[in-house]
Design a protein around this motif. Sequence first.
Motif, PDB file in Angstrom:
ATOM      1  N   THR A 127      -0.616  -0.522   7.128  1.00  0.00           N
ATOM      2  CA  THR A 127      -0.748  -0.154   8.650  1.00  0.00           C
ATOM      3  C   THR A 127      -0.057   0.861   8.134  1.00  0.00           C
ATOM      4  OG1 THR A 127       0.608  -2.952   8.897  1.00  0.00           O
ATOM      5  CG2 THR A 127       0.570  -0.314  10.874  1.00  0.00           C
ATOM      6  N   VAL A 128      -0.842   2.071   9.258  1.00  0.00           N
ATOM      7  CA  VAL A 128      -0.880   3.741   8.943  1.00  0.00           C
ATOM      8  C   VAL A 128      -0.862   3.507  10.600  1.00  0.00           C
ATOM      9  CG1 VAL A 128      -1.553   5.980   8.642  1.00  0.00           C
ATOM     10  CG2 VAL A 128      -2.328   3.672   7.060  1.00  0.00           C
ATOM     11  N   THR A 129      -0.069   5.157  11.270  1.00  0.00           N
ATOM     12  CA  THR A 129       0.735   4.665  12.295  1.00  0.00           C
ATOM     13  C   THR A 129       0.219   6.894  12.298  1.00  0.00           C
ATOM     14  OG1 THR A 129       3.134   4.988  12.288  1.00  0.00           O
ATOM     15  CG2 THR A 129       2.207   2.729  12.759  1.00  0.00           C
ATOM     16  N   GLY A 130       0.279   6.892  13.937  1.00  0.00           N
ATOM     17  CA  GLY A 130      -0.298   8.283  13.952  1.00  0.00           C
ATOM     18  C   GLY A 130      -1.277   9.139  14.131  1.00  0.00           C
ATOM     19  N   GLU A 131      -1.835  10.452  14.304  1.00  0.00           N
ATOM     20  CA  GLU A 131      -2.899  10.937  14.231  1.00  0.00           C
ATOM     21  C   GLU A 131      -3.640  11.351  12.567  1.00  0.00           C
ATOM     22  OE1 GLU A 131      -2.908  14.496  16.667  1.00  0.00           O
ATOM     23  OE2 GLU A 131      -2.178  13.198  18.361  1.00  0.00           O
ATOM     24  N   VAL A 132      -4.123  10.434  12.651  1.00  0.00           N
ATOM     25  CA  VAL A 132      -4.314  10.464  10.748  1.00  0.00           C
ATOM     26  C   VAL A 132      -5.996  10.344  10.863  1.00  0.00           C
ATOM     27  CG1 VAL A 132      -4.042   9.352   8.778  1.00  0.00           C
ATOM     28  CG2 VAL A 132      -2.895   9.467  10.289  1.00  0.00           C
ATOM     29  N   SER A 133      -7.003  11.676  10.175  1.00  0.00           N
ATOM     30  CA  SER A 133      -8.742  11.343   9.794  1.00  0.00           C
ATOM     31  C   SER A 133      -8.970  10.460   9.294  1.00  0.00           C
ATOM     32  CB  SER A 133      -8.734  12.926   9.599  1.00  0.00           C
ATOM     33  OG  SER A 133      -8.514  12.838   8.217  1.00  0.00           O
ATOM     34  N   ASP A 134     -10.179  10.265   9.418  1.00  0.00           N
ATOM     35  CA  ASP A 134     -10.773   8.802   8.485  1.00  0.00           C
ATOM     36  C   ASP A 134     -10.441   9.519   7.239  1.00  0.00           C
ATOM     37  OD1 ASP A 134     -11.300   7.551  10.826  1.00  0.00           O
ATOM     38  OD2 ASP A 134     -13.189   8.196  11.331  1.00  0.00           O
ATOM     39  N   ALA A 135     -10.820  10.721   7.253  1.00  0.00           N
ATOM     40  CA  ALA A 135     -10.770  11.503   5.541  1.00  0.00           C
ATOM     41  C   ALA A 135      -9.461  11.143   4.768  1.00  0.00           C
ATOM     42  CB  ALA A 135     -10.848  13.090   5.453  1.00  0.00           C
ATOM     43  N   GLU A 136      -8.387  11.245   5.509  1.00  0.00           N
ATOM     44  CA  GLU A 136      -7.379  10.590   5.499  1.00  0.00           C
ATOM     45  C   GLU A 136      -6.903   9.492   4.251  1.00  0.00           C
ATOM     46  OE1 GLU A 136      -4.321  13.828   6.791  1.00  0.00           O
ATOM     47  OE2 GLU A 136      -5.013  12.990   8.028  1.00  0.00           O
ATOM     48  N   LEU A 137      -7.803   8.376   5.559  1.00  0.00           N
ATOM     49  CA  LEU A 137      -7.627   7.689   5.757  1.00  0.00           C
ATOM     50  C   LEU A 137      -8.279   6.132   4.174  1.00  0.00           C
ATOM     51  CD1 LEU A 137      -7.650   5.803   8.456  1.00  0.00           C
ATOM     52  CD2 LEU A 137      -5.331   5.352   7.860  1.00  0.00           C
ATOM     53  N   GLU A 138      -9.620   7.805   3.761  1.00  0.00           N
ATOM     54  CA  GLU A 138     -10.079   7.788   2.748  1.00  0.00           C
ATOM     55  C   GLU A 138      -9.285   7.903   1.249  1.00  0.00           C
ATOM     56  OE1 GLU A 138     -14.163   9.385   3.324  1.00  0.00           O
ATOM     57  OE2 GLU A 138     -14.523   7.894   5.214  1.00  0.00           O
ATOM     58  N   ARG A 139      -9.106   9.064   1.364  1.00  0.00           N
ATOM     59  CA  ARG A 139      -8.149   9.068   0.170  1.00  0.00           C
ATOM     60  C   ARG A 139      -7.181   8.373  -0.004  1.00  0.00           C
ATOM     61  NH1 ARG A 139      -3.382  11.260   0.527  1.00  0.00           N
ATOM     62  NH2 ARG A 139      -3.306  11.597   2.565  1.00  0.00           N
ATOM     63  N   LEU A 140      -5.981   7.513   1.402  1.00  0.00           N
ATOM     64  CA  LEU A 140      -5.308   6.598   0.841  1.00  0.00           C
ATOM     65  C   LEU A 140      -5.679   5.360   0.216  1.00  0.00           C
ATOM     66  CD1 LEU A 140      -2.516   5.754   1.064  1.00  0.00           C
ATOM     67  CD2 LEU A 140      -2.949   5.196   2.971  1.00  0.00           C
ATOM     68  N   THR A 141      -7.292   4.858  -0.029  1.00  0.00           N
ATOM     69  CA  THR A 141      -7.315   3.711   0.209  1.00  0.00           C
ATOM     70  C   THR A 141      -8.091   3.954  -1.312  1.00  0.00           C
ATOM     71  OG1 THR A 141      -8.996   3.344   2.162  1.00  0.00           O
ATOM     72  CG2 THR A 141      -9.207   2.444   0.037  1.00  0.00           C
ATOM     73  N   ARG A 142      -8.293   5.651  -2.241  1.00  0.00           N
ATOM     74  CA  ARG A 142      -8.797   5.457  -3.193  1.00  0.00           C
ATOM     75  C   ARG A 142      -7.494   5.597  -4.238  1.00  0.00           C
ATOM     76  NH1 ARG A 142     -12.492   9.394  -0.742  1.00  0.00           N
ATOM     77  NH2 ARG A 142     -10.935  10.931  -1.346  1.00  0.00           N
ATOM     78  N   GLU A 143      -6.500   5.758  -3.296  1.00  0.00           N
ATOM     79  CA  GLU A 143      -4.895   6.208  -4.420  1.00  0.00           C
ATOM     80  C   GLU A 143      -4.602   4.675  -4.504  1.00  0.00           C
ATOM     81  OE1 GLU A 143      -2.714   8.986  -1.699  1.00  0.00           O
ATOM     82  OE2 GLU A 143      -3.712  10.855  -2.496  1.00  0.00           O
ATOM     83  N   VAL A 144      -4.859   3.509  -3.250  1.00  0.00           N
ATOM     84  CA  VAL A 144      -3.975   2.731  -3.446  1.00  0.00           C
ATOM     85  C   VAL A 144      -4.578   1.955  -4.279  1.00  0.00           C
ATOM     86  CG1 VAL A 144      -3.461   0.436  -2.509  1.00  0.00           C
ATOM     87  CG2 VAL A 144      -2.732   2.923  -0.990  1.00  0.00           C
ATOM     88  N   GLY A 145      -5.958   1.827  -4.756  1.00  0.00           N
ATOM     89  CA  GLY A 145      -6.772   1.060  -5.093  1.00  0.00           C
ATOM     90  C   GLY A 145      -6.428   1.649  -6.485  1.00  0.00           C
ATOM     91  N   ALA A 146      -5.630   2.543  -7.027  1.00  0.00           N
ATOM     92  CA  ALA A 146      -5.230   3.269  -8.194  1.00  0.00           C
ATOM     93  C   ALA A 146      -4.087   2.417  -8.752  1.00  0.00           C
ATOM     94  CB  ALA A 146      -5.322   4.967  -8.072  1.00  0.00           C
ATOM     95  N   VAL A 147      -2.954   1.667  -8.157  1.00  0.00           N
ATOM     96  CA  VAL A 147      -2.906   1.465  -8.243  1.00  0.00           C
ATOM     97  C   VAL A 147      -2.104  -0.034  -8.871  1.00  0.00           C
ATOM     98  CG1 VAL A 147       0.328   0.556  -7.287  1.00  0.00           C
ATOM     99  CG2 VAL A 147      -0.856   2.321  -5.937  1.00  0.00           C
ATOM    100  N   ALA A 148      -1.488   0.517 -10.224  1.00  0.00           N
ATOM    101  CA  ALA A 148      -1.167  -0.878 -11.263  1.00  0.00           C
ATOM    102  C   ALA A 148      -1.050  -1.760 -10.737  1.00  0.00           C
ATOM    103  CB  ALA A 148      -0.591  -1.036 -12.182  1.00  0.00           C
ATOM    104  N   HIS A 149      -2.129  -2.943 -10.668  1.00  0.00           N
ATOM    105  CA  HIS A 149      -1.371  -4.521 -10.304  1.00  0.00           C
ATOM    106  C   HIS A 149      -2.575  -4.957  -9.078  1.00  0.00           C
ATOM    107  CE1 HIS A 149       0.765  -5.090 -13.870  1.00  0.00           C
ATOM    108  NE2 HIS A 149       1.703  -4.286 -13.775  1.00  0.00           N
ATOM    109  N   VAL A 150      -2.734  -4.025  -8.218  1.00  0.00           N
ATOM    110  CA  VAL A 150      -3.677  -4.269  -7.477  1.00  0.00           C
ATOM    111  C   VAL A 150      -5.339  -5.000  -7.212  1.00  0.00           C
ATOM    112  CG1 VAL A 150      -4.532  -2.845  -5.615  1.00  0.00           C
ATOM    113  CG2 VAL A 150      -3.019  -2.245  -5.982  1.00  0.00           C
ATOM    114  N   ASP A 151      -5.443  -6.374  -7.039  1.00  0.00           N
ATOM    115  CA  ASP A 151      -6.710  -6.122  -7.680  1.00  0.00           C
ATOM    116  C   ASP A 151      -7.909  -6.458  -6.770  1.00  0.00           C
ATOM    117  OD1 ASP A 151      -7.510  -8.747  -8.555  1.00  0.00           O
ATOM    118  OD2 ASP A 151      -6.874 -10.125  -7.620  1.00  0.00           O
ATOM    119  N   GLY A 152      -8.444  -5.873  -7.451  1.00  0.00           N
ATOM    120  CA  GLY A 152      -9.913  -5.774  -7.221  1.00  0.00           C
ATOM    121  C   GLY A 152      -9.778  -4.597  -5.885  1.00  0.00           C
ATOM    122  N   ALA A 153     -10.952  -3.860  -5.186  1.00  0.00           N
ATOM    123  CA  ALA A 153     -11.110  -3.217  -4.092  1.00  0.00           C
ATOM    124  C   ALA A 153     -10.392  -3.404  -3.221  1.00  0.00           C
ATOM    125  CB  ALA A 153     -12.691  -3.136  -4.458  1.00  0.00           C
ATOM    126  N   VAL A 154      -9.714  -2.232  -2.702  1.00  0.00           N
ATOM    127  CA  VAL A 154      -9.133  -2.369  -1.763  1.00  0.00           C
ATOM    128  C   VAL A 154      -9.761  -2.314  -0.142  1.00  0.00           C
ATOM    129  CG1 VAL A 154      -7.219  -1.428  -0.065  1.00  0.00           C
ATOM    130  CG2 VAL A 154      -6.908  -1.033  -2.817  1.00  0.00           C
TER     131      VAL A 154
END
Length: 719
Positions: free
Chosen positions: A438-465
Amino acid sequence: MFDGILRRTSSLTWRHPRALLAAILLFAAVAGFFGHDVERHLSAAGFADPASPSEKASRVLADELGHSAEPGLVVLVRPADGDVLDVADPAIRAEVGRLAGQVAKGEYIGRVDNPLTAPDPAATGLVSTTPDGKVTSLVLAAYLTDPDVEDKGGVADESVRKLVKSDLVDVGFGGYAPSFNEVNDQTREDLTKAELIAFPILGILLLLVFRSLIAMFIPLVVGGLSIIGTLLALRIMSSFVDTSLFALNIATALSLGLAVDYALLIVSRHREEVAKHGYTETALRNTISSAGRTVLFSGLTVAGAMTALVLMPQRFLYSIGVAGGVVGILSAVMAVLVVPAVLAWLGPNVNKFSIRTGPAVSDASTGWLRLARGVMRRPVLVAVATTVALLTLAWPLADTHLTGPSSQAVPPGAQAYGVTQYLNANYPRAVMEGVSLTVTGEVSDAELERLTREVGAVAHVDGAVPPFQRVSDDLAVTTLALDGPALSETSQDAVREIKDLSVGSGELLVSGNTARFIDQKVSLAQNAPMVVGLIVLLTLVLLFLLTGSVLLPLKTLVMNALTLSAVLGILVIVFEKKVGASLLDYPGPYAVEVTSMVFLFVVTFALATDYAVLVMARIKELRDGGMTNEEAVAQGVARTGRIISAAALMIAVVFAAFAVSPVFFMKQIAVGMALAVIIDATVVRALLVPSLMRLLGEANWWAPKPLRRFHERFGIREG
């Protein structure tokens, strides 16, 4: 201290025993009337800290979405006969739709996902298929409106089970809420089973120890009165704060244990006094002045240690703290009032229908006397060998793995167990063990997309985020899956790494079972020092008031720590290393439950200090009567040896009866408590107490002059 109270108690119990017993029975009737239905007002365990980040995230989502981000309850739909669920059959599709509608009517259900309403059911992750594409089962995923999945999830599960029935397909219930609800139901059954097992064995042991059919019922009466009073206290408590169901189990076991302990001490001391003075007021007065004082002081120490748990924010722990505190006080007060009143009322008749085999437990034991003197002839060897042995047992603690509540913890034989096993084998982990971001606060779509990529690169995350979905301008959410069980080390490492990620000026909150467990451990680590500090302070102060010594309280702390370490080490050996686990019918998880360790620490310290009080009070009485330190120690151990070992055996029986529970943390607590009382009453009291007191000699009783003067004015001594 207590002098005036004890004098009045002595007079009251001797002169008006029947009136006093009638008043106590009236209290029991009132307490029973108001407290008999307490179970209906109690909540489920409550292992989470309400102030933790994961709980905060769950509340934010519940407020904004109207439900959680990950399913708390799932309904597994399988063909009633055959291996394939024909989802092309209109009757099947209509039935699944009807079932989804019924699930939505359940209490605390905010949303239900039916995969058959999606354009591509297979893409939802809620359908299981064969390699050739045939559907073998599907899942209706239900999201709860209340983040307290341990308690409100149980209400949701029970209401859904009443609503969801089918003659066309087979339905099963799984997920965290049904699993935990079945654990709660099992706990209620275990309480009855434990009582049915413990009471007959306890009755036989009480008869052998008290040697009278009349006397053997005294501790059971005291324990029953303590339990009834505690039920009333929990009922009152539940009117103001959420109170855990598990406090009932602990209250029952601890009440019976302390009742046996205190009644045995008072009856045994009364028999000593009767041998000197007959069945007279003098005998009763001396009993209350000595044993009664010790019982009140012991109850105070147990209550103080248990009440320290109220500093913990977890409902499970603070509820047990209150229950334990009430039990400690009530058990002591009831013992000091009821036992002398019964003894005064019955007189010699208390020994009616007696069996005359062997020495009485109140007799000084020549075996314990020889053991104490033998230990004190070689104090260094015994102290070192015993300490090394206890530390060796504690050694496995250095490499322990902790676990906690999850859908994996439901005991075999429960309905949710089979469903859980099936879901784990055939569905993505997000179905039952999703991780919500859950992301709270004023966050842009670009920042959310970057966060999605970073989370997807974390070891043991299963499949695409999945991409973040905006709930509002300042709130976005997504749910992902990990490739391991929720409480595995790899899953915890992955969630910790995700929590460390940043997202512009916003805040990233992580919820789900894995995040909840991580936050639980953090909360326990942050709050435990306050609990430990308070227990240590209370132990030092109370034992100083009893002994007038600075060193004896410190020695008690060291011995308690050794007992606790050895017990926890044995738990690791049995429940993690699997040594003897099959003898206990233990199927896993093979790790030690983290909250149970905190509970065991507190209760072990409370009961170990209780035994220390019983021994120290007698040793001090004998030393104050003119004996040397060494002789007072030997005679004190001899005169309390049978009493403490008999009480410990019976308390161990009460706790061990709960080991029949298939609920893993109840089994661990039961075994741990039984081990604690046995080790402390035998190894510690028989070997460490006399050896260390022999080594310290007269220094046992040393205190600085200001503290000596304080003790002379406020300390505990015979009146």
